[in-house]
Design a protein around this motif. Structure first.
Motif, PDB file in Angstrom:
ATOM      1  N   MET A   1     -54.551  36.883  54.129  1.00 25.27           N
ATOM      2  CA  MET A   1     -54.169  37.472  55.402  1.00 25.27           C
ATOM      3  C   MET A   1     -52.651  37.671  55.397  1.00 25.27           C
ATOM      4  N   LEU A   2     -52.219  38.800  55.884  1.00 23.12           N
ATOM      5  CA  LEU A   2     -50.809  39.127  55.966  1.00 23.12           C
ATOM      6  C   LEU A   2     -50.096  38.158  56.912  1.00 23.12           C
ATOM      7  N   SER A   3     -48.923  37.704  56.504  1.00 23.75           N
ATOM      8  CA  SER A   3     -48.078  36.891  57.371  1.00 23.75           C
ATOM      9  C   SER A   3     -47.007  37.789  57.969  1.00 23.75           C
ATOM     10  N   VAL A   4     -46.952  37.828  59.285  1.00 24.76           N
ATOM     11  CA  VAL A   4     -45.933  38.596  59.997  1.00 24.76           C
ATOM     12  C   VAL A   4     -45.005  37.607  60.680  1.00 24.76           C
ATOM     13  N   TYR A   5     -43.724  37.777  60.430  1.00 22.62           N
ATOM     14  CA  TYR A   5     -42.709  36.932  61.040  1.00 22.62           C
ATOM     15  C   TYR A   5     -41.929  37.767  62.037  1.00 22.62           C
ATOM     16  N   LEU A   6     -41.703  37.206  63.185  1.00 21.28           N
ATOM     17  CA  LEU A   6     -40.828  37.810  64.173  1.00 21.28           C
ATOM     18  C   LEU A   6     -39.690  36.819  64.354  1.00 21.28           C
ATOM     19  N   ILE A   7     -38.524  37.170  63.791  1.00 15.80           N
ATOM     20  CA  ILE A   7     -37.358  36.297  63.869  1.00 15.80           C
ATOM     21  C   ILE A   7     -36.428  36.884  64.912  1.00 15.80           C
ATOM     22  N   CYS A   8     -36.197  36.114  65.972  1.00 20.01           N
ATOM     23  CA  CYS A   8     -35.437  36.594  67.122  1.00 20.01           C
ATOM     24  C   CYS A   8     -34.254  35.683  67.393  1.00 20.01           C
ATOM     25  N   VAL A   9     -33.149  36.299  67.775  1.00 23.57           N
ATOM     26  CA  VAL A   9     -31.999  35.530  68.223  1.00 23.57           C
ATOM     27  C   VAL A   9     -32.151  35.360  69.733  1.00 23.57           C
ATOM     28  N   GLY A  10     -32.126  34.132  70.169  1.00 23.85           N
ATOM     29  CA  GLY A  10     -32.279  33.835  71.584  1.00 23.85           C
ATOM     30  C   GLY A  10     -33.664  33.332  71.915  1.00 23.85           C
ATOM     31  N   LYS A  11     -33.731  32.608  72.996  1.00 21.57           N
ATOM     32  CA  LYS A  11     -34.985  31.999  73.448  1.00 21.57           C
ATOM     33  C   LYS A  11     -35.421  32.696  74.735  1.00 21.57           C
ATOM     34  N   LEU A  12     -36.719  32.960  74.831  1.00 23.64           N
ATOM     35  CA  LEU A  12     -37.240  33.554  76.064  1.00 23.64           C
ATOM     36  C   LEU A  12     -37.201  32.521  77.178  1.00 23.64           C
ATOM     37  N   LYS A  13     -36.722  32.934  78.327  1.00 22.22           N
ATOM     38  CA  LYS A  13     -36.678  32.030  79.479  1.00 22.22           C
ATOM     39  C   LYS A  13     -37.594  32.504  80.597  1.00 22.22           C
ATOM     40  N   THR A  35     -45.846  34.344  62.886  1.00 23.04           N
ATOM     41  CA  THR A  35     -44.919  33.232  63.079  1.00 23.04           C
ATOM     42  C   THR A  35     -43.734  33.747  63.877  1.00 23.04           C
ATOM     43  N   LEU A  36     -43.500  33.145  65.013  1.00 24.39           N
ATOM     44  CA  LEU A  36     -42.371  33.497  65.857  1.00 24.39           C
ATOM     45  C   LEU A  36     -41.276  32.453  65.648  1.00 24.39           C
ATOM     46  N   ILE A  64     -30.624  33.480  60.302  1.00 26.59           N
ATOM     47  CA  ILE A  64     -31.774  34.371  60.095  1.00 26.59           C
ATOM     48  C   ILE A  64     -32.183  34.360  58.626  1.00 26.59           C
ATOM     49  N   ARG A  65     -31.206  34.510  57.726  1.00 23.65           N
ATOM     50  CA  ARG A  65     -31.496  34.548  56.280  1.00 23.65           C
ATOM     51  C   ARG A  65     -32.284  33.322  55.831  1.00 23.65           C
ATOM     52  N   GLN A  66     -31.960  32.169  56.392  1.00 26.32           N
ATOM     53  CA  GLN A  66     -32.647  30.934  56.001  1.00 26.32           C
ATOM     54  C   GLN A  66     -34.128  30.938  56.390  1.00 26.32           C
ATOM     55  N   LYS A  67     -34.505  31.785  57.354  1.00 26.12           N
ATOM     56  CA  LYS A  67     -35.884  31.806  57.842  1.00 26.12           C
ATOM     57  C   LYS A  67     -36.730  32.909  57.212  1.00 26.12           C
ATOM     58  N   ILE A  68     -36.112  33.806  56.457  1.00 21.11           N
ATOM     59  CA  ILE A  68     -36.867  34.903  55.832  1.00 21.11           C
ATOM     60  C   ILE A  68     -37.536  34.389  54.566  1.00 21.11           C
ATOM     61  N   PRO A  69     -38.858  34.519  54.465  1.00 23.26           N
ATOM     62  CA  PRO A  69     -39.540  34.047  53.253  1.00 23.26           C
ATOM     63  C   PRO A  69     -39.168  34.906  52.042  1.00 23.26           C
ATOM     64  N   LYS A 101     -47.080  40.230  51.091  1.00 21.38           N
ATOM     65  CA  LYS A 101     -47.726  39.120  51.792  1.00 21.38           C
ATOM     66  C   LYS A 101     -46.986  38.758  53.074  1.00 21.38           C
ATOM     67  N   HIS A 102     -45.706  39.126  53.146  1.00 21.65           N
ATOM     68  CA  HIS A 102     -44.879  38.776  54.290  1.00 21.65           C
ATOM     69  C   HIS A 102     -44.166  40.014  54.811  1.00 21.65           C
ATOM     70  N   LEU A 103     -44.326  40.251  56.089  1.00 21.60           N
ATOM     71  CA  LEU A 103     -43.633  41.326  56.768  1.00 21.60           C
ATOM     72  C   LEU A 103     -42.798  40.673  57.863  1.00 21.60           C
ATOM     73  N   VAL A 104     -41.494  40.935  57.863  1.00 21.17           N
ATOM     74  CA  VAL A 104     -40.574  40.270  58.784  1.00 21.17           C
ATOM     75  C   VAL A 104     -39.884  41.307  59.662  1.00 21.17           C
ATOM     76  N   PHE A 105     -39.891  41.052  60.964  1.00 19.16           N
ATOM     77  CA  PHE A 105     -39.164  41.878  61.919  1.00 19.16           C
ATOM     78  C   PHE A 105     -38.042  41.035  62.502  1.00 19.16           C
ATOM     79  N   LEU A 106     -36.849  41.625  62.599  1.00 16.35           N
ATOM     80  CA  LEU A 106     -35.679  40.918  63.116  1.00 16.35           C
ATOM     81  C   LEU A 106     -35.209  41.555  64.414  1.00 16.35           C
ATOM     82  N   ILE A 107     -34.994  40.717  65.419  1.00 14.85           N
ATOM     83  CA  ILE A 107     -34.422  41.164  66.686  1.00 14.85           C
ATOM     84  C   ILE A 107     -33.190  40.318  66.950  1.00 14.85           C
TER      85      ILE A 107
END
Length: 159
Positions: A1-13, A35-36, A64-69, A101-107
């Motif tokens: 199964m494809l792993s999709v990462y959404l790496i975001c700066v900031g926390k939703l409030k 994975t968020l 961010i770089r540290q979290k990218i597989p 295997k890994h698709l990463v989106f950065l915000i």
């Protein structure tokens, strides 16, 4: 199964953003392992200088770089990116059995992403020439990822 990462700066409030994200994350569980990752936004003064902003973006970029597989395909959301239709977005989602295997989106946060992070991404993606809160962009991106999977399966969700 494809792993999709959404790496975001900031926390939703705001609860309404959290609820919308939770709904799309739930829907996406049938199609991918999502994975968020929330990176803390570097605190800045009330009226930061360009140098302070650049330094903050660099620190966020390092986090961010540290979290990218390894060997991930990375798409950075940025205003100078290319706008894509929902069908084009669907073509970004690798087919089952693909080498990807890994698709990463950065915000990024309220000041975006560091130029080096954008340059390292394989895709620079723009949602619109309009300006949106980065928290709303998260909801919009999750919906478009979900829509992409629905398009790829031939569902009537995308009309």
């Amino acid at each position: 199964m494809l792993s999709v990462y959404l790496i975001c700066v900031g926390k939703l409030k705001e609860p309404f953003y959290k609820d919308a994200c939770a709904e799309y994350i739930k829907r996406l569980s049938a199609y991918c392992k999502l994975t968020l990752v929330e990176i803390p936004e570097v605190k800045l003064s009330k009226d930061p200088t360009l140098g302070e902003i650049t330094n903050a973006l660099a620190k966020e970029g390092d986090a961010i770089r540290q979290k990218i597989p390894p060997s991930a395909r990375v798409a950075a959301l940025c205003v100078e990116g290319r706008m894509r239709s929902s069908e084009e977005m669907a073509r970004m989602i690798p087919a089952q059995g693909s080498q990807d295997k890994h698709l990463v989106f950065l915000i990024g946060g309220s000041y975006g992403l560091h130029p080096s992070i954008k340059a390292e991404a394989s895709v620079q993606l723009s949602m619109s020439p309009m300006t949106f809160p980065h928290h709303l962009a998260r909801v919009m991106l999750l919906e478009q990822i979900y829509r992409a999977f629905k398009i790829n399966e031939g569902s009537s969700y995308h009309k």
